[in-house]
Design an enzyme around this catalytic site. Structure first.
Site, PDB file in Angstrom:
ATOM      1  N   LYS A  64       1.057  -7.231 -15.231  1.00 10.54           N
ATOM      2  CA  LYS A  64       0.693  -8.513 -15.307  1.00 10.54           C
ATOM      3  C   LYS A  64      -0.263  -8.920 -16.133  1.00 10.54           C
ATOM      4  CE  LYS A  64      -0.847 -12.472 -12.140  1.00 10.54           C
ATOM      5  NZ  LYS A  64      -1.139 -12.660 -10.939  1.00 10.54           N
ATOM      6  N   GLU A 117      -4.349  -4.842   0.340  1.00  8.77           N
ATOM      7  CA  GLU A 117      -4.901  -5.511  -0.704  1.00  8.77           C
ATOM      8  C   GLU A 117      -5.060  -7.067  -0.206  1.00  8.77           C
ATOM      9  OE1 GLU A 117      -3.241  -5.466  -4.752  1.00  8.77           O
ATOM     10  OE2 GLU A 117      -5.009  -4.130  -5.106  1.00  8.77           O
ATOM     11  N   GLU A 160      -5.207   2.179 -16.820  1.00  6.68           N
ATOM     12  CA  GLU A 160      -3.889   3.253 -16.282  1.00  6.68           C
ATOM     13  C   GLU A 160      -2.878   2.855 -17.172  1.00  6.68           C
ATOM     14  OE1 GLU A 160      -5.921   1.599 -14.107  1.00  6.68           O
ATOM     15  OE2 GLU A 160      -6.927   3.001 -12.571  1.00  6.68           O
ATOM     16  N   GLY A 212       0.173  -9.341  -7.916  1.00  6.51           N
ATOM     17  CA  GLY A 212       0.835  -8.280  -8.238  1.00  6.51           C
ATOM     18  C   GLY A 212       1.611  -7.606  -7.041  1.00  6.51           C
ATOM     19  N   ARG A 213       1.224  -7.648  -6.038  1.00  4.83           N
ATOM     20  CA  ARG A 213       1.801  -7.230  -4.841  1.00  4.83           C
ATOM     21  C   ARG A 213       3.076  -7.962  -4.134  1.00  4.83           C
ATOM     22  NH1 ARG A 213      -3.254  -8.331  -4.120  1.00  4.83           N
ATOM     23  NH2 ARG A 213      -4.246  -9.924  -2.345  1.00  4.83           N
ATOM     24  N   HIS A 271       7.307  15.482  13.756  1.00  3.04           N
ATOM     25  CA  HIS A 271       6.998  16.773  13.842  1.00  3.04           C
ATOM     26  C   HIS A 271       5.663  17.146  13.158  1.00  3.04           C
ATOM     27  CE1 HIS A 271      10.414  18.467  15.592  1.00  3.04           C
ATOM     28  NE2 HIS A 271      11.277  17.205  14.907  1.00  3.04           N
ATOM     29  N   LYS A 315     -13.795   0.016 -10.490  1.00  4.11           N
ATOM     30  CA  LYS A 315     -13.354  -0.108 -12.165  1.00  4.11           C
ATOM     31  C   LYS A 315     -14.450   0.091 -12.899  1.00  4.11           C
ATOM     32  CE  LYS A 315      -9.132  -2.514 -11.543  1.00  4.11           C
ATOM     33  NZ  LYS A 315      -8.094  -3.775 -11.493  1.00  4.11           N
TER      34      LYS A 315
END
Ligand code: F6P
Length: 550
Positions: free
Chosen positions: A208, A355, A214, A269-270, A386, A506
């Site tokens: 965005k 978030e 990253e 973003g999400r 399990h 950050k």
């Protein structure tokens, strides 16, 4: 008009007053007292059957929870969101992911601009590009068709694309390879590129902001990889496209703005999978199936906008979540898809929920005196059964669980599917009703083992059941969760659309990085623990530390 603080709202106080009575009751009693409970406390929307009968609520609790939603002005705030008001107050932005799936021909004016027509203009460009790539008309630098697509992004620019690709893999072109790179750990990129041929590979740089460390680090390394193999910087033009809101940074990186697919600051973003961030999904499943995915989301938007609260699935999901969190004190929620294709759904929902609602202040910046967003986590069933289900059944924490299943498998083989599905219903039953000591004894259990085999039950679940996983059903399911998050955030009075909490780490990483990479020993001014860690890291890196060296 400011809202009354949550704990002082009339409905909240009424729920609190009745809490002891309701919380002490067992789901066994709720079901025994009302044989119609299982058919009353359910809704069906867009083919998704939502069973919420195994929640620890009686009818009065439910009514009060819906009153709480009304008193918290969920309806007004929802309408403000759909009208494009700046409900993301801390960032002063509209929140309009619903516009991303509004049908062509509708309109939504924001600051004098019809955002729906802008959305469809981008969708059209995406469709042309996806078709060109799928048909082989779009050629790489050496004239070869593209057969590998690598999405580079992180957070919402990765989790949505990778989740949707995995979820809709059945509908995806099998002659195209899709890989997803998010972590700045080079291993992620190196493994994703393993075996790919450069002149048949397209990179989609999804960000965005186009400023995320990253993503840019991975994008630069990917470009180096491509140019080293094709021996020509000009190759970037045919092998890199961008999805972003920031055209200037895309151009700085060296991607032709012609090859950029835009979106807008009013898409979080999400909440962006249904924007151009979904480009890899569209290439995989094709524009027609992608439009079905959007249609599924839109249908739920309409349901959320118009259905009365008592039949409104996101509202019911939202208020039950508030009940479990604020009244029953449940700190985590499990999401267990009984559908292998949904294996990345828990990770996607983690960002969406945590978030959005992992906040400690209200919209006015006052520290809240109640719990907000719980921890979300999960794994596909039956694998979880399990491993960690033991704690769900007999641990000392109560974990509400969402169980998601389908009546038909996309890969029917023998008896697999009914065996899988039996587990959904059985787990919901076992979690709700457990097994009493009398029942355990009646099975002939030796006395010294009775306590070990007793299962308290009274663990809440929601069951979501649809016919089969399709693009449309996936869209609907995601939109249900999006709006449930909205309902909860509204009741908690938090800004579900900002994410200031990710900034500090950050910034600190940016101050630590030079000390790790500096050739000479830096003067360290952090706390003593961080200084010692950095010093030891540098020694390990130089291979100068011994095993026991501190
Ligand atoms: O750091 C969190 C975050 O801002 C998320 O909200 C977002 O989805 C992710 O980073 C990626 O951001 P971008 O798409 O701008 O690279």
């Amino acid at each position: 008009m400011t809202l009354t603080p949550l704990r002082q709202r009339r409905a909240y106080r009424a729920l609190d007053e009745r809490l002891e009575d309701v919380a002490d009751r067992h789901l066994r009693d709720f079901f025994a007292q009302d044989p119609s409970r299982g058919t009353r406390l359910r809704e069906v929307v867009e083919g998704i059957y939502f069973d919420y009968s195994k929640n620890r609520v009686d009818d009065t609790t439910l009514r009060l929870l819906l009153d709480l939603a009304t008193e918290s002005r969920v309806g007004e705030r929802r309408d403000a969101m759909f009208a494009g008001e700046h409900i993301n107050v801390s960032e002063d932005r509209a929140v309009l992911h619903v516009a991303l799936r509004s049908p062509r021909g509708t309109s939504l004016m924001v600051d004098g601009v019809d955002v729906v027509s802008e959305v469809h203009a981008v969708l059209e460009r995406m469709s042309h590009f996806a078709d060109a790539l799928r048909s082989g008309t779009w050629r790489g630098h050496t004239g070869k068709a593209i057969v590998n697509v690598v999405n580079i992004g992180i957070g919402g620019s990765d989790l949505g694309p990778v989740m949707a690709y995995e979820a809709l893999r059945h509908y995806a072109r099998r002659d195209l390879t899709f890989r997803f790179v998010s972590n700045v750990d080079a291993t992620d990129l190196v493994e994703a590129l393993d075996g790919l041929v450069a002149d048949e590979t397209l990179f989609i740089i999804s960000s965005k902001t186009f400023g995320t460390l990253e993503t840019l680090t991975n994008a630069h390394s990917a470009r180096d990889w491509l140019v080293a193999r094709l021996g020509d910087e000009a190759a970037v033009a045919r092998h890199f496209v961008a999805v972003s809101t920031n055209a200037a940074r895309v151009a700085d990186f060296g991607i032709d703005p012609q090859n950029m697919f835009g979106f807008w600051d009013w898409v979080g973003g999400r909440y962006s999978l249904d924007s151009a961030i979904g480009l890899s999904t569209m290439i995989a499943i094709g524009p027609e199936d992608f439009s079905q995915f959007l249609a599924g989301m839109h249908a739920i938007d309409e349901h959320f906008r118009t259905a009365p609260f008592e039949h409104n699935v996101p509202v019911l999901m939202g208020v039950l979540g508030v009940w479990n969190r604020n009244f029953l004190g449940c700190a985590t929620v499990g999401v267990m898809p009984y559908e292998q294709y949904l294996k990345r759904l828990p990770a996607y929902l983690q960002q969406l929920t945590m978030e959005s609602n992992g906040k400690h202040v209200d919209l006015d910046g006052n520290v809240v005196d109640y719990a907000t967003g719980p921890v979300y986590w999960g794994e596909p069933g039956t694998n979880g059964q399990h491993s960690f289900y033991q704690l769900l059944h007999q641990g000392t924490s109560v974990v509400p669980v969402d169980l998601i299943g389908f009546a038909r498998s996309l890969n029917p083989v023998g008896e697999h599917h009914d065996l899988l599905s039996a587990n959904i219903f059985a787990q919901a039953q076992a979690l709700a009703f457990g097994r009493t000591d009398d029942e355990v004894r009646a099975e002939g259990t030796p006395e010294h083992l009775v306590a070990h085999r007793v299962m308290a039950g009274n663990r809440p679940t929601n069951v979501f059941l649809a016919e089969v996983l399709t693009p449309r059903v996936l869209g609907s399911l995601l939109a249900l969760y999006e709006h449930a998050v909205f309902v909860q955030g509204t009741i908690w009075g938090v800004d579900s659309f900002d994410q200031w909490g990710v900034e500090l780490g950050k910034e600190m990483a940016a101050t630590i990085y030079p000390a790790l990479s500096s050739p000479s020993d830096p003067v360290l001014t952090h706390d003593s623990s961080t200084n010692a860690l950095i010093t030891h890291y540098r020694a390990l890196k130089r291979n100068e530390a011994t095993r026991d060296d501190v």
